[in-house]
Design a protein around this motif. Structure first.
Motif, mmCIF file in Angstrom:
data_model
loop_
_atom_site.group_PDB
_atom_site.id
_atom_site.type_symbol
_atom_site.label_atom_id
_atom_site.label_comp_id
_atom_site.label_asym_id
_atom_site.label_seq_id
_atom_site.Cartn_x
_atom_site.Cartn_y
_atom_site.Cartn_z
ATOM 1 N N VAL A 1 -120.378 30.872 117.363
ATOM 2 C CA VAL A 1 -119.991 32.195 116.878
ATOM 3 C C VAL A 1 -119.094 32.029 115.661
ATOM 4 C CG1 VAL A 1 -118.806 34.344 117.468
ATOM 5 C CG2 VAL A 1 -120.145 33.139 119.215
ATOM 6 N N ARG A 2 -119.337 32.845 114.645
ATOM 7 C CA ARG A 2 -118.470 32.897 113.458
ATOM 8 C C ARG A 2 -117.850 34.279 113.379
ATOM 9 N NH1 ARG A 2 -121.430 31.830 108.165
ATOM 10 N NH2 ARG A 2 -119.321 31.719 107.352
ATOM 11 N N LEU A 3 -116.556 34.325 113.147
ATOM 12 C CA LEU A 3 -115.843 35.567 112.862
ATOM 13 C C LEU A 3 -115.393 35.467 111.420
ATOM 14 C CD1 LEU A 3 -114.422 38.231 113.418
ATOM 15 C CD2 LEU A 3 -112.595 36.951 114.533
ATOM 16 N N ILE A 4 -116.028 36.255 110.557
ATOM 17 C CA ILE A 4 -115.757 36.212 109.126
ATOM 18 C C ILE A 4 -114.977 37.469 108.765
ATOM 19 C CG2 ILE A 4 -116.768 35.999 106.829
ATOM 20 C CD1 ILE A 4 -119.375 35.071 108.488
ATOM 21 N N ARG A 5 -113.711 37.299 108.471
ATOM 22 C CA ARG A 5 -112.840 38.439 108.187
ATOM 23 C C ARG A 5 -112.946 38.858 106.732
ATOM 24 N NH1 ARG A 5 -107.876 35.715 111.413
ATOM 25 N NH2 ARG A 5 -108.342 36.561 113.472
ATOM 26 N N ASP A 6 -112.798 40.161 106.525
ATOM 27 C CA ASP A 6 -112.786 40.697 105.164
ATOM 28 C C ASP A 6 -111.464 40.396 104.479
ATOM 29 O OD1 ASP A 6 -115.340 41.870 105.567
ATOM 30 O OD2 ASP A 6 -114.392 43.570 106.573
ATOM 31 N N HIS A 7 -110.392 40.304 105.255
ATOM 32 C CA HIS A 7 -109.035 40.082 104.741
ATOM 33 C C HIS A 7 -108.125 39.771 105.922
ATOM 34 C CE1 HIS A 7 -107.815 43.889 106.494
ATOM 35 N NE2 HIS A 7 -108.985 44.342 106.085
ATOM 36 N N MET A 8 -106.891 39.369 105.630
ATOM 37 C CA MET A 8 -105.832 39.217 106.639
ATOM 38 C C MET A 8 -104.561 39.748 105.988
ATOM 39 S SD MET A 8 -106.563 35.480 108.365
ATOM 40 C CE MET A 8 -105.076 35.466 109.335
ATOM 41 N N ARG A 9 -104.261 41.013 106.239
ATOM 42 C CA ARG A 9 -103.109 41.659 105.603
ATOM 43 C C ARG A 9 -102.203 42.253 106.673
ATOM 44 N NH1 ARG A 9 -105.391 45.329 100.825
ATOM 45 N NH2 ARG A 9 -103.363 46.224 101.240
ATOM 46 N N PRO A 10 -100.905 42.358 106.367
ATOM 47 C CA PRO A 10 -99.977 42.921 107.344
ATOM 48 C C PRO A 10 -99.973 44.443 107.396
ATOM 49 C CG PRO A 10 -98.782 42.229 105.401
ATOM 50 C CD PRO A 10 -100.216 41.810 105.208
ATOM 51 N N ASP A 11 -100.614 45.084 106.427
ATOM 52 C CA ASP A 11 -100.500 46.542 106.304
ATOM 53 C C ASP A 11 -101.727 47.325 106.759
ATOM 54 O OD1 ASP A 11 -102.004 45.501 104.199
ATOM 55 O OD2 ASP A 11 -101.369 47.047 102.794
ATOM 56 N N ARG A 12 -102.730 46.630 107.317
ATOM 57 C CA ARG A 12 -103.908 47.356 107.809
ATOM 58 C C ARG A 12 -104.683 46.527 108.813
ATOM 59 N NH1 ARG A 12 -108.212 47.653 102.867
ATOM 60 N NH2 ARG A 12 -108.100 45.501 102.244
ATOM 61 N N PRO A 13 -105.503 47.180 109.624
ATOM 62 C CA PRO A 13 -106.303 46.446 110.615
ATOM 63 C C PRO A 13 -107.151 45.365 109.956
ATOM 64 C CG PRO A 13 -106.441 48.801 111.020
ATOM 65 C CD PRO A 13 -105.739 48.628 109.694
ATOM 66 N N THR A 14 -107.405 44.312 110.686
ATOM 67 C CA THR A 14 -108.244 43.215 110.207
ATOM 68 C C THR A 14 -109.689 43.521 110.598
ATOM 69 O OG1 THR A 14 -106.413 41.675 110.475
ATOM 70 C CG2 THR A 14 -108.619 40.725 110.313
ATOM 71 N N THR A 15 -110.535 43.653 109.604
ATOM 72 C CA THR A 15 -111.950 43.930 109.837
ATOM 73 C C THR A 15 -112.766 42.692 109.481
ATOM 74 O OG1 THR A 15 -112.167 44.846 107.609
ATOM 75 C CG2 THR A 15 -111.734 46.401 109.414
ATOM 76 N N GLY A 16 -113.932 42.607 110.071
ATOM 77 C CA GLY A 16 -114.781 41.468 109.775
ATOM 78 C C GLY A 16 -116.158 41.613 110.381
ATOM 79 N N THR A 17 -116.856 40.498 110.396
ATOM 80 C CA THR A 17 -118.214 40.411 110.909
ATOM 81 C C THR A 17 -118.288 39.267 111.908
ATOM 82 O OG1 THR A 17 -119.088 41.221 108.803
ATOM 83 C CG2 THR A 17 -120.629 40.061 110.238
ATOM 84 N N ILE A 18 -118.951 39.513 113.026
ATOM 85 C CA ILE A 18 -119.209 38.468 114.019
ATOM 86 C C ILE A 18 -120.675 38.081 113.897
ATOM 87 C CG2 ILE A 18 -119.359 37.926 116.480
ATOM 88 C CD1 ILE A 18 -117.104 40.005 116.923
#
Length: 144
Positions: free
Chosen positions: A5-22
């Motif tokens: 499984v790969r979890l590819i995040r769009d970003h890692m920021r302290p000010d908003r939810p972390t979104t990505g693709t599995i």
């Protein structure tokens, strides 16, 4: 060849939810692509942050709260990191929520994930043979 499984995040920021693709891979073939939602990046703070990037082992275990789920093992300074259904970050304490699409469901200005139960069912169906055999699955977490 074992599935991974790969979890590819769009970003890692302290000010908003972390979104990505599995993504689920069976050897060289990608067999599933769904979306993910996690807490913001807050320096791996337990119950407040998404987990760090890296390579982890997932095991099919039983949670008192969620029943049988995939648990992400050996996350530094963290325990009980699971993949479970959740549409909003307020339903997460560091875990990973799968889903079908990203959108602001409740119109609060924060991105959520839609159809989380369906996304979880799809993920679990892809990994069913590993769960039944008691085989661990590798999870790679990265930023796009």
């Amino acid at each position: 060849m074992p599935k991974r499984v790969r979890l590819i995040r769009d970003h890692m920021r302290p000010d908003r939810p972390t979104t990505g693709t599995i993504e689920v891979w069976d050897g060289p073939i990608r067999i599933l692509t769904i979306k993910s939602l996690e807490l913001p990046w807050l320096a791996n703070s337990p119950r407040k942050s998404c987990i760090p990037t890296g390579t982890y082992t997932m095991r099919w275990t039983t949670s008192p709260k969620f029943g049988a789920t995939w648990q992400v093992m050996d996350v530094p300074n963290r325990t009980a990191i699971r993949i479970h259904a959740a549409n909003y970050t307020r339903q997460l304490l560091g875990c990973i929520a799968p889903g079908i699409a990203h959108m602001d469901i409740d119109r609060d200005g924060a991105i959520d994930v839609t159809s989380s139960r369906r996304g979880l069912e799809m993920l679990e169906a892809c990994l069913l043979t590993e769960a039944q055999a008691g085989r661990p699955v590798t999870l790679g977490v990265e930023v796009r």
